[in-house]
Design a protein around this motif. Structure first.
Motif, PDB file in Angstrom:
ATOM      1  N   LYS A 131      45.367  47.814   6.867  1.00 27.60           N
ATOM      2  CA  LYS A 131      44.284  47.208   7.659  1.00 27.60           C
ATOM      3  C   LYS A 131      44.667  45.784   8.087  1.00 27.60           C
ATOM      4  O   LYS A 131      44.422  45.381   9.224  1.00 27.60           O
ATOM      5  CB  LYS A 131      42.986  47.184   6.849  1.00 27.60           C
ATOM      6  CG  LYS A 131      42.376  48.547   6.703  1.00 27.60           C
ATOM      7  CD  LYS A 131      41.111  48.517   5.864  1.00 27.60           C
ATOM      8  CE  LYS A 131      40.571  49.938   5.752  1.00 27.60           C
ATOM      9  NZ  LYS A 131      39.130  49.986   5.525  1.00 27.60           N
ATOM     10  N   ALA A 132      45.275  45.049   7.157  1.00 25.44           N
ATOM     11  CA  ALA A 132      45.686  43.679   7.479  1.00 25.44           C
ATOM     12  C   ALA A 132      46.736  43.700   8.594  1.00 25.44           C
ATOM     13  O   ALA A 132      46.724  42.860   9.506  1.00 25.44           O
ATOM     14  CB  ALA A 132      46.213  42.982   6.232  1.00 25.44           C
ATOM     15  N   LEU A 133      47.621  44.688   8.527  1.00 26.60           N
ATOM     16  CA  LEU A 133      48.649  44.818   9.556  1.00 26.60           C
ATOM     17  C   LEU A 133      48.020  45.188  10.904  1.00 26.60           C
ATOM     18  O   LEU A 133      48.393  44.637  11.950  1.00 26.60           O
ATOM     19  CB  LEU A 133      49.665  45.892   9.112  1.00 26.60           C
ATOM     20  CG  LEU A 133      50.950  45.983   9.904  1.00 26.60           C
ATOM     21  CD1 LEU A 133      51.722  44.667   9.877  1.00 26.60           C
ATOM     22  CD2 LEU A 133      51.841  47.111   9.349  1.00 26.60           C
ATOM     23  N   ALA A 134      47.038  46.105  10.859  1.00 26.17           N
ATOM     24  CA  ALA A 134      46.338  46.502  12.091  1.00 26.17           C
ATOM     25  C   ALA A 134      45.650  45.279  12.707  1.00 26.17           C
ATOM     26  O   ALA A 134      45.662  45.082  13.920  1.00 26.17           O
ATOM     27  CB  ALA A 134      45.318  47.594  11.784  1.00 26.17           C
ATOM     28  N   ALA A 135      45.062  44.445  11.866  1.00 26.04           N
ATOM     29  CA  ALA A 135      44.383  43.239  12.346  1.00 26.04           C
ATOM     30  C   ALA A 135      45.394  42.308  13.005  1.00 26.04           C
ATOM     31  O   ALA A 135      45.179  41.796  14.109  1.00 26.04           O
ATOM     32  CB  ALA A 135      43.693  42.532  11.184  1.00 26.04           C
ATOM     33  N   ASN A 136      46.524  42.125  12.333  1.00 25.92           N
ATOM     34  CA  ASN A 136      47.572  41.258  12.856  1.00 25.92           C
ATOM     35  C   ASN A 136      48.055  41.739  14.225  1.00 25.92           C
ATOM     36  O   ASN A 136      48.227  40.949  15.153  1.00 25.92           O
ATOM     37  CB  ASN A 136      48.723  41.204  11.843  1.00 25.92           C
ATOM     38  CG  ASN A 136      49.850  40.317  12.283  1.00 25.92           C
ATOM     39  OD1 ASN A 136      50.827  40.784  12.848  1.00 25.92           O
ATOM     40  ND2 ASN A 136      49.723  39.017  12.060  1.00 25.92           N
ATOM     41  N   LYS A 137      48.226  43.050  14.358  1.00 27.32           N
ATOM     42  CA  LYS A 137      48.687  43.624  15.630  1.00 27.32           C
ATOM     43  C   LYS A 137      47.651  43.403  16.724  1.00 27.32           C
ATOM     44  O   LYS A 137      47.992  43.267  17.895  1.00 27.32           O
ATOM     45  CB  LYS A 137      48.939  45.121  15.479  1.00 27.32           C
ATOM     46  CG  LYS A 137      50.252  45.431  14.814  1.00 27.32           C
ATOM     47  CD  LYS A 137      50.590  46.915  14.976  1.00 27.32           C
ATOM     48  CE  LYS A 137      51.842  47.252  14.176  1.00 27.32           C
ATOM     49  NZ  LYS A 137      51.746  48.573  13.562  1.00 27.32           N
ATOM     50  N   ALA A 138      46.371  43.389  16.335  1.00 25.41           N
ATOM     51  CA  ALA A 138      45.298  43.199  17.316  1.00 25.41           C
ATOM     52  C   ALA A 138      45.038  41.713  17.564  1.00 25.41           C
ATOM     53  O   ALA A 138      44.067  41.357  18.233  1.00 25.41           O
ATOM     54  CB  ALA A 138      44.027  43.890  16.837  1.00 25.41           C
TER      55      ALA A 138
END
Ligand code: PGA
Length: 265
Positions: A131-138
Motif C-alpha cells: 500500500k505504501a508503494l502504491a501511494a508512492n507511485k500515485a
C-alpha cells in the motif's frame, strides 16, 4: 581523535536535521463525521490562523466520501487532506476499495497505511508495504503506522516488534512518514511516558535515518501535546479522538515547536 571529530560533526548534523524538520500535526477522523464537517477547517483557521503556523503542516484524514468536499475548505485554511487507507492496485474489480490514485485525484496529499485498527483486522506487513508503494507511485505521501501491543511491551519485546514492523512494512522509497502508535495507548486515554516515547523514537530514527518524520500517536491531547511534541525525534503527532474537535486540534498544533521555518504548503 579523528573518529571523535567525525562523530561530533555527524551528531550536530543529526541535531540540525531534526531541528529543521517541520512538525506534521495529523488528525485521523476514523469513521466519524458527515458532510456538515466540511466547515471544520474554517473553524480551525479561527483558532489557529494559517499565517501564525507557517512552521508546521496540518493534515486532516477524513472518511473517503468527505475528502473532496474537505479539500475545498482545507485549501483555504492551508490544511492538507489525506486518506485513511488505500488499495494496493491502481484500479480493478475490488468492490468497496479506493486506490491511492483516486485519493490523489480527489485532492489528498497523504494516506495513512497500516493503522493498528486495520492490522487487527488482518492487514499484514506485506500488505502495508504494498500500500505504501502504491501511494508512492500515485505521488501521495504514505504515513506508515507501527506499534506494539500491551502484551508485547510487557514482555520486553516492544523495540524488536516495532523494528521488525518497520523493516517489513516500509518499501524501498525515500518519501514516507512513520507513525509510532503503541496499540495500548490508542483511544484509551493512556499515553506512553516521555521516556518510552524517546526510547522508541530513537530506535526508529536509527532505522529510518534523519530525513524521515516520525509521528507519535495514542491519546495525544492538548494537555500532553507540548511534552510529547518536544521529545527528541518526535516530528509531529497522529491524533484520533482529539482531532474531531477543532479547538483541541488547534491547541495541539500550537504546542508544536517553532524552530522549523520552511513553508511547504
Ligand atoms: P487516539 O487515536 O488519539 O484517539 O488515541 C490515535 C490514532 O488511532 O491514530
Amino acid at each position: 581523535m579523528f573518529t571523535l571529530a567525525v562523530r561530533t560533526i555527524l551528531g550536530s548534523f543529526a541535531k540540525y536535521m531534526e531541528m529543521i524538520m517541520r512538525p506534521l500535526i495529523a488528525g485521523n477522523w476514523k469513521m466519524h463525521g458527515d458532510m456538515g464537517w466540511s466547515d471544520k477547517p474554517e473553524v480551525f483557521e479561527k483558532y489557529y490562523p494559517a499565517k501564525s503556523r507557517e512552521h508546521l503542516d496540518v493534515l486532516i484524514c477524513p472518511p473517503s466520501p468527505f475528502i473532496a468536499p474537505l479539500v475545498r475548505s482545507c485549501s483555504k485554511a492551508q490544511i492538507y487532506v489525506g486518506g485513511q487507507n488505500c488499495h494496493v492496485a491502481e484500479s480493478g474489480a475490488h468492490t468497496g476499495e479506493v486506490s491511492a490514485g483516486m485519493l490523489k485525484s480527489a485532492g489528498a496529499n497523504y494516506v495513512i497505511v497500516g493503522h493498528s485498527e486495520r492490522r487487527a483486522n488482518g492487514e499484514t506487513d506485506v500488505m502495508v508495504k504494498e500500500k505504501a508503494l502504491a501511494a508512492n507511485k500515485a505521488n501521495i505521501m504514505p504515513i506508515i503506522c507501527v506499534g506494539e501491543s500491551l502484551a508485547q511491551r510487557e514482555s520486553g519485546k516492544a523495540s524488536d516488534v516495532v523494528s521488525q514492523q518497520i523493516k517489513s512494512s516500509v518499501p524501498n522509497i525515500t518519501d514516507y512518514v512513520i507513525a509510532y502508535e503503541p496499540i495500548w495507548a490508542i483511544g484509551t486515554g493512556k499515553t506512553a511516558t516521555a521516556s518510552d516515547i524517546a526510547e522508541m523514537h530513537a530506535v526508529i530514527r536509527k532505522i529510518v535515518g534523519n530525513k524521515i518524520k516520525i509521528l507519535y500517536g495514542g491519546s495525544v491531547k492538548p494537555a500532553n501535546a507540548q511534552q510529547i511534541l518536544s521529545t527528541a525525534n518526535v516530528n509531529g503527532a497522529l491524533i484520533g479522538g482529539a482531532s474531531l474537535d477543532m479547538e483541541s486540534l488547534a491547541a495541539i498544533a500550537k504546542a508544536a515547536p517553532k524552530n522549523a521555518s520552511t513553508k511547504n504548503y
